[in-house]
Design a protein around this motif. Structure first.
Motif, PDB file in Angstrom:
ATOM      1  N   PRO A   1     -14.221  -5.166 -31.429  1.00 30.51           N
ATOM      2  CA  PRO A   1     -13.194  -5.964 -30.756  1.00 30.51           C
ATOM      3  C   PRO A   1     -12.536  -5.279 -29.568  1.00 30.51           C
ATOM      4  CG  PRO A   1     -12.363  -5.090 -32.832  1.00 30.51           C
ATOM      5  CD  PRO A   1     -13.821  -4.782 -32.801  1.00 30.51           C
ATOM      6  N   ASP A   2     -12.663  -3.946 -29.466  1.00 28.75           N
ATOM      7  CA  ASP A   2     -12.008  -3.229 -28.367  1.00 28.75           C
ATOM      8  C   ASP A   2     -12.963  -2.948 -27.209  1.00 28.75           C
ATOM      9  OD1 ASP A   2     -13.605  -1.407 -29.706  1.00 28.75           O
ATOM     10  OD2 ASP A   2     -12.186   0.256 -29.521  1.00 28.75           O
ATOM     11  N   GLN A   3     -13.998  -3.755 -27.072  1.00 26.22           N
ATOM     12  CA  GLN A   3     -15.018  -3.548 -26.047  1.00 26.22           C
ATOM     13  C   GLN A   3     -15.338  -4.873 -25.371  1.00 26.22           C
ATOM     14  OE1 GLN A   3     -17.654  -0.535 -25.530  1.00 26.22           O
ATOM     15  NE2 GLN A   3     -17.227  -1.712 -23.686  1.00 26.22           N
ATOM     16  N   CYS A   4     -15.258  -4.912 -24.038  1.00 23.14           N
ATOM     17  CA  CYS A   4     -15.643  -6.121 -23.306  1.00 23.14           C
ATOM     18  C   CYS A   4     -17.161  -6.154 -23.123  1.00 23.14           C
ATOM     19  CB  CYS A   4     -14.985  -6.158 -21.926  1.00 23.14           C
ATOM     20  SG  CYS A   4     -13.278  -6.746 -21.941  1.00 23.14           S
ATOM     21  N   SER A   5     -17.704  -7.356 -23.114  1.00 22.51           N
ATOM     22  CA  SER A   5     -19.131  -7.502 -22.853  1.00 22.51           C
ATOM     23  C   SER A   5     -19.393  -8.870 -22.244  1.00 22.51           C
ATOM     24  CB  SER A   5     -19.954  -7.347 -24.138  1.00 22.51           C
ATOM     25  OG  SER A   5     -19.661  -8.386 -25.059  1.00 22.51           O
ATOM     26  N   VAL A   6     -20.476  -8.946 -21.477  1.00 23.03           N
ATOM     27  CA  VAL A   6     -20.952 -10.209 -20.919  1.00 23.03           C
ATOM     28  C   VAL A   6     -22.451 -10.258 -21.181  1.00 23.03           C
ATOM     29  CG1 VAL A   6     -21.176 -11.641 -18.865  1.00 23.03           C
ATOM     30  CG2 VAL A   6     -19.185 -10.169 -19.118  1.00 23.03           C
ATOM     31  N   ALA A   7     -22.900 -11.273 -21.881  1.00 20.80           N
ATOM     32  CA  ALA A   7     -24.310 -11.335 -22.263  1.00 20.80           C
ATOM     33  C   ALA A   7     -24.779 -12.781 -22.297  1.00 20.80           C
ATOM     34  CB  ALA A   7     -24.513 -10.677 -23.635  1.00 20.80           C
ATOM     35  N   VAL A   8     -26.076 -12.944 -22.512  1.00 22.71           N
ATOM     36  CA  VAL A   8     -26.690 -14.253 -22.691  1.00 22.71           C
ATOM     37  C   VAL A   8     -27.310 -14.264 -24.087  1.00 22.71           C
ATOM     38  CG1 VAL A   8     -28.388 -15.891 -21.824  1.00 22.71           C
ATOM     39  CG2 VAL A   8     -27.146 -14.433 -20.219  1.00 22.71           C
TER      40      VAL A   8
ATOM     41  N   GLN B   1     -15.577 -10.869 -25.357  1.00 22.42           N
ATOM     42  CA  GLN B   1     -17.033 -10.778 -25.544  1.00 22.42           C
ATOM     43  C   GLN B   1     -17.594 -12.147 -25.148  1.00 22.42           C
ATOM     44  OE1 GLN B   1     -14.953  -9.862 -28.476  1.00 22.42           O
ATOM     45  NE2 GLN B   1     -14.782  -7.904 -27.416  1.00 22.42           N
ATOM     46  N   ILE B   2     -18.042 -12.242 -23.900  1.00 24.22           N
ATOM     47  CA  ILE B   2     -18.480 -13.520 -23.340  1.00 24.22           C
ATOM     48  C   ILE B   2     -19.982 -13.683 -23.558  1.00 24.22           C
ATOM     49  CG2 ILE B   2     -18.705 -14.884 -21.226  1.00 24.22           C
ATOM     50  CD1 ILE B   2     -16.168 -13.482 -20.211  1.00 24.22           C
ATOM     51  N   MET B   3     -20.352 -14.814 -24.127  1.00 21.88           N
ATOM     52  CA  MET B   3     -21.767 -15.096 -24.400  1.00 21.88           C
ATOM     53  C   MET B   3     -22.169 -16.399 -23.715  1.00 21.88           C
ATOM     54  SD  MET B   3     -24.515 -13.990 -26.017  1.00 21.88           S
ATOM     55  CE  MET B   3     -24.023 -12.950 -27.407  1.00 21.88           C
ATOM     56  N   PHE B   4     -23.039 -16.298 -22.705  1.00 24.37           N
ATOM     57  CA  PHE B   4     -23.555 -17.481 -22.033  1.00 24.37           C
ATOM     58  C   PHE B   4     -24.768 -18.027 -22.784  1.00 24.37           C
ATOM     59  CE2 PHE B   4     -21.441 -15.275 -18.492  1.00 24.37           C
ATOM     60  CZ  PHE B   4     -20.676 -16.318 -17.980  1.00 24.37           C
ATOM     61  N   GLN B   5     -25.062 -19.293 -22.538  1.00 29.44           N
ATOM     62  CA  GLN B   5     -26.242 -19.919 -23.126  1.00 29.44           C
ATOM     63  C   GLN B   5     -27.327 -20.049 -22.058  1.00 29.44           C
ATOM     64  OE1 GLN B   5     -26.516 -20.436 -26.446  1.00 29.44           O
ATOM     65  NE2 GLN B   5     -24.473 -19.503 -26.466  1.00 29.44           N
ATOM     66  N   PRO B   6     -28.574 -19.736 -22.388  1.00 34.40           N
ATOM     67  CA  PRO B   6     -29.666 -19.841 -21.415  1.00 34.40           C
ATOM     68  C   PRO B   6     -30.098 -21.292 -21.219  1.00 34.40           C
ATOM     69  CG  PRO B   6     -30.524 -19.175 -23.527  1.00 34.40           C
ATOM     70  CD  PRO B   6     -29.032 -19.253 -23.691  1.00 34.40           C
TER      71      PRO B   6
END
Length: 343
Positions: free
Chosen positions: A159-166, A327-332
């Motif tokens: 929870p203490d880490q930012c991320s951007v992924a798909v 923690q951002i998760m995009f959809q392909p």
């Protein structure tokens, strides 16, 4: 303070007087440009150019404990996916008054660690990284030095880490489901090293799609693991599949470079795509639509990944008290083209 072209020194106070603003406003233009109104910022920047003012970077770095740079570490800058991510990073960083130092790990942990040491020595403000493996310890060392870290194209599991992924599991499922919808009963999955999280997740998604279709993944999905994820490896995979005898009905490649190399190998062997074998890649790089047989692919928002990751990183750097880790998760997205359009 700096020396002008005629040998005179130009100070922040002189820039402020010429622009009709306070020295603090000039400092904000140099260090926090997003906090200055665009019209004022443009006027100050024009005066800076006219007077030839250049701040003393090493001195300001020593005072602040960090520089006006961020580090970006990627697995393969030769892959257009990461080139597009880097473009998003650089554009957002530039808008916020930062420069970007690029490190290419080539998926090699030793090289990656060497790059991280250089970033720390250069006192980067923060780090954006697509890690070469799942071990978080070296990133903890960076964070312990006061350098903020955001994961790019890699989900954070804390929870203490930012991320951007798909969502690569969803992407793998989309790719395999699309091939099954074209009539394929057997699928080849051509991938880079399965130690790479993206490769593993895309395989998991493909396995889910095959199982959902009532097929046994152990029989219907043939995994071909290659040591690299470039076009040359894709062509070698094509040779390997052809030499192995009966081809699968369709092939899913873990990225477009593998798929483009495989397409070339199949065409050179006299095989027809998609009539003899359907083919889909992943990433939807620019070359996918322009290949000899336009390539179906799974599209990712690459440029957006870079921009948002940079925005998160610099918000964490500039607003540590109010920053909320995300923690951002995009959809392909599936993009179907000629390589899977069977008559």
């Amino acid at each position: 303070m700096t020396t002008g072209s005629a040998g005179s020194t130009v100070s922040i106070k002189e820039v402020a007087a010429q622009a009709g603003v306070s020295p603090g406003t000039v400092s904000n233009v140099l260090n926090r440009p997003h906090k200055v109104a665009s019209e004022t910022r443009s006027r100050v920047e024009q005066v800076i150019r006219e007077l030839g003012f250049v701040r003393h970077g090493s001195a300001s770095t020593l005072r602040a404990g960090h520089s006006r740079t961020i580090g970006l570490s990627v697995i393969d800058i030769g892959n257009p996916f990461f080139t597009d991510v880097a473009a998003g990073v650089e554009d957002m960083a530039s808008e916020l008054g930062y420069a970007v130092i690029l490190g290419n790990s080539s998926g090699d942990r030793v090289k990656e660690e060497r790059n991280l040491r250089v970033f720390a020595e250069q006192r980067v403000r923060g780090l954006l990284i697509t890690p070469s493996d799942e071990d978080p310890r070296r990133l903890d060392v960076i964070r312990d030095r006061g350098i903020s870290v955001v994961l790019v194209d890699h989900p954070a599991h804390r929870p203490d880490q930012c991320s951007v992924a798909v969502n690569d599991i969803t992407g793998g499922r989309m790719a395999a489901s699309h091939l099954l919808d074209t009539g394929a009963a057997t699928i080849g999955y051509v991938t880079g090293p399965l130690t790479i999280r993206q490769c593993l997740d895309r395989r998991s998604g493909a396995e889910q799609a095959v199982a959902a279709a009532g097929l046994d993944p152990a029989r219907a999905l043939k995994v071909v693991e290659m040591p690299a994820m470039n076009a040359k490896a894709g062509q070698r995979a094509a040779e390997k599949l052809i030499a192995g005898g009966r081809l699968p009905d369709a092939i899913f490649c873990a990225n477009d470079l593998l798929a483009l190399g495989l397409l070339r190998g199949m065409l050179q062997a006299g095989l027809r795509v998609p009539d003899d074998v359907a083919l889909i890649g992943y990433d939807d790089i620019d070359f996918a639509a322009a290949s000899a047989v336009s390539l179906s692919s799974i599209r990712q928002p690459t440029y957006k990944l870079g921009r948002i990751a940079t925005e998160l990183l610099l918000d964490e750097c500039d607003n540590p008290e109010s920053h909320a880790h995300q923690q951002i998760m995009f959809q392909p997205e599936l993009v179907a083209r000629e390589s899977t359009r069977r008559a």
